[in-house]
Motif scaffolding. Structure first.
Motif, PDB file in Angstrom:
ATOM      1  N   TYR A   4      -8.698  -2.376   8.477  1.00  9.25           N
ATOM      2  CA  TYR A   4      -9.278  -1.739   7.298  1.00  9.25           C
ATOM      3  C   TYR A   4      -9.107  -0.220   7.328  1.00  9.25           C
ATOM      4  N   LEU A   5      -9.184   0.371   8.502  1.00  6.55           N
ATOM      5  CA  LEU A   5      -9.000   1.819   8.619  1.00  6.55           C
ATOM      6  C   LEU A   5      -7.568   2.214   8.271  1.00  6.55           C
ATOM      7  N   ILE A   6      -6.615   1.480   8.794  1.00  2.00           N
ATOM      8  CA  ILE A   6      -5.214   1.767   8.487  1.00  2.00           C
ATOM      9  C   ILE A   6      -4.949   1.549   7.002  1.00  2.00           C
ATOM     10  N   SER A   7      -5.471   0.482   6.441  1.00  2.00           N
ATOM     11  CA  SER A   7      -5.284   0.207   5.018  1.00  2.00           C
ATOM     12  C   SER A   7      -5.925   1.287   4.158  1.00  2.00           C
ATOM     13  N   PHE A   8      -7.078   1.772   4.571  1.00  2.00           N
ATOM     14  CA  PHE A   8      -7.760   2.835   3.837  1.00  2.00           C
ATOM     15  C   PHE A   8      -6.954   4.125   3.853  1.00  2.00           C
ATOM     16  N   VAL A   9      -6.407   4.467   5.007  1.00  2.00           N
ATOM     17  CA  VAL A   9      -5.597   5.688   5.119  1.00  2.00           C
ATOM     18  C   VAL A   9      -4.332   5.574   4.265  1.00  2.00           C
ATOM     19  N   VAL A  10      -3.686   4.419   4.325  1.00  2.00           N
ATOM     20  CA  VAL A  10      -2.475   4.207   3.517  1.00  2.00           C
ATOM     21  C   VAL A  10      -2.805   4.297   2.032  1.00  2.00           C
ATOM     22  N   SER A  11      -3.913   3.700   1.612  1.00  2.00           N
ATOM     23  CA  SER A  11      -4.268   3.751   0.194  1.00  2.00           C
ATOM     24  C   SER A  11      -4.669   5.164  -0.238  1.00  2.00           C
ATOM     25  N   LEU A  12      -5.301   5.943   0.625  1.00  2.00           N
ATOM     26  CA  LEU A  12      -5.628   7.330   0.286  1.00  2.00           C
ATOM     27  C   LEU A  12      -4.370   8.165   0.098  1.00  2.00           C
ATOM     28  N   ILE A  13      -3.404   7.972   0.966  1.00  2.00           N
ATOM     29  CA  ILE A  13      -2.133   8.684   0.828  1.00  2.00           C
ATOM     30  C   ILE A  13      -1.458   8.266  -0.470  1.00  2.00           C
ATOM     31  N   PHE A  14      -1.463   6.969  -0.757  1.00  2.00           N
ATOM     32  CA  PHE A  14      -0.847   6.476  -1.985  1.00  2.00           C
ATOM     33  C   PHE A  14      -1.564   7.015  -3.216  1.00  2.00           C
ATOM     34  N   ILE A  15      -2.892   7.081  -3.177  1.00  2.00           N
ATOM     35  CA  ILE A  15      -3.657   7.611  -4.307  1.00  2.00           C
ATOM     36  C   ILE A  15      -3.300   9.077  -4.543  1.00  2.00           C
ATOM     37  N   SER A  16      -3.197   9.852  -3.475  1.00  2.00           N
ATOM     38  CA  SER A  16      -2.869  11.272  -3.622  1.00  2.00           C
ATOM     39  C   SER A  16      -1.491  11.471  -4.241  1.00  2.00           C
ATOM     40  N   VAL A  17      -0.523  10.752  -3.727  1.00  2.00           N
ATOM     41  CA  VAL A  17       0.842  10.904  -4.231  1.00  2.00           C
ATOM     42  C   VAL A  17       0.955  10.379  -5.663  1.00  2.00           C
ATOM     43  N   LEU A  52      -5.555   5.482 -13.175  1.00  2.00           N
ATOM     44  CA  LEU A  52      -4.391   4.682 -12.810  1.00  2.00           C
ATOM     45  C   LEU A  52      -4.166   4.704 -11.302  1.00  2.00           C
ATOM     46  N   SER A  53      -4.334   5.855 -10.684  1.00  2.00           N
ATOM     47  CA  SER A  53      -4.134   5.965  -9.236  1.00  2.00           C
ATOM     48  C   SER A  53      -5.193   5.200  -8.450  1.00  2.00           C
ATOM     49  N   MET A  54      -6.418   5.190  -8.937  1.00  2.00           N
ATOM     50  CA  MET A  54      -7.475   4.428  -8.261  1.00  2.00           C
ATOM     51  C   MET A  54      -7.188   2.929  -8.332  1.00  2.00           C
ATOM     52  N   ALA A  55      -6.743   2.463  -9.486  1.00  2.00           N
ATOM     53  CA  ALA A  55      -6.403   1.049  -9.623  1.00  2.00           C
ATOM     54  C   ALA A  55      -5.223   0.685  -8.715  1.00  2.00           C
ATOM     55  N   LEU A  56      -4.207   1.533  -8.704  1.00  2.00           N
ATOM     56  CA  LEU A  56      -3.066   1.282  -7.820  1.00  2.00           C
ATOM     57  C   LEU A  56      -3.462   1.379  -6.351  1.00  2.00           C
ATOM     58  N   GLY A  57      -4.360   2.296  -6.029  1.00  2.00           N
ATOM     59  CA  GLY A  57      -4.833   2.438  -4.646  1.00  2.00           C
ATOM     60  C   GLY A  57      -5.591   1.207  -4.178  1.00  2.00           C
ATOM     61  N   ALA A  58      -6.394   0.616  -5.053  1.00  2.00           N
ATOM     62  CA  ALA A  58      -7.103  -0.619  -4.701  1.00  2.00           C
ATOM     63  C   ALA A  58      -6.106  -1.755  -4.462  1.00  2.00           C
ATOM     64  N   PHE A  59      -5.080  -1.820  -5.305  1.00  2.00           N
ATOM     65  CA  PHE A  59      -4.049  -2.837  -5.135  1.00  2.00           C
ATOM     66  C   PHE A  59      -3.307  -2.649  -3.806  1.00  2.00           C
ATOM     67  N   VAL A  60      -2.976  -1.414  -3.472  1.00  2.00           N
ATOM     68  CA  VAL A  60      -2.286  -1.130  -2.209  1.00  2.00           C
ATOM     69  C   VAL A  60      -3.179  -1.453  -1.026  1.00  2.00           C
ATOM     70  N   PHE A  61      -4.481  -1.171  -1.128  1.00  2.00           N
ATOM     71  CA  PHE A  61      -5.401  -1.491  -0.043  1.00  2.00           C
ATOM     72  C   PHE A  61      -5.424  -2.996   0.226  1.00  2.00           C
ATOM     73  N   ILE A  62      -5.565  -3.773  -0.824  1.00  2.00           N
ATOM     74  CA  ILE A  62      -5.587  -5.236  -0.668  1.00  2.00           C
ATOM     75  C   ILE A  62      -4.260  -5.740  -0.116  1.00  2.00           C
ATOM     76  N   LEU A  63      -3.169  -5.186  -0.609  1.00  2.00           N
ATOM     77  CA  LEU A  63      -1.846  -5.596  -0.154  1.00  2.00           C
ATOM     78  C   LEU A  63      -1.627  -5.268   1.322  1.00  2.00           C
ATOM     79  N   THR A  64      -2.032  -4.085   1.772  1.00  2.00           N
ATOM     80  CA  THR A  64      -1.842  -3.726   3.181  1.00  2.00           C
ATOM     81  C   THR A  64      -2.738  -4.549   4.104  1.00  2.00           C
ATOM     82  N   VAL A  65      -3.926  -4.909   3.653  1.00  2.00           N
ATOM     83  CA  VAL A  65      -4.788  -5.761   4.474  1.00  2.00           C
ATOM     84  C   VAL A  65      -4.135  -7.135   4.645  1.00  2.00           C
TER      85      VAL A  65
END
Length: 71
Positions: A4-17, A52-65
């Protein structure tokens, strides 16, 4: 917990970009220039890009988990 920590970090980076990218696209489609040529901060474009970035970030979080659990 590490998954979950790794997924959270990846989704935060994705949200920023993705926020920067979607804001740039939204600003190109709906420029923030008044009739007399002055630039202003378009809150509508900022809100659209954040949502849009928050929605995509949630999707990326679920996908990385899911990807990390398969290993």
């Amino acid at each position: 917990m590490k998954i979950y920590l790794i997924s959270f970090v990846v989704s935060l980076i994705f949200i920023s970009v993705s926020t920067v990218i979607t804001y740039t696209i939204a600003d190109g489609l709906d420029p923030s220039v008044t009739e007399d040529g002055h630039r202003y901060t378009p809150t509508g474009n900022i809100l659209k890009s954040l949502l849009l970035s928050m929605a995509l970030g949630a999707f990326v979080f679920i996908l990385t988990v899911r990807i990390q659990r398969k290993k």
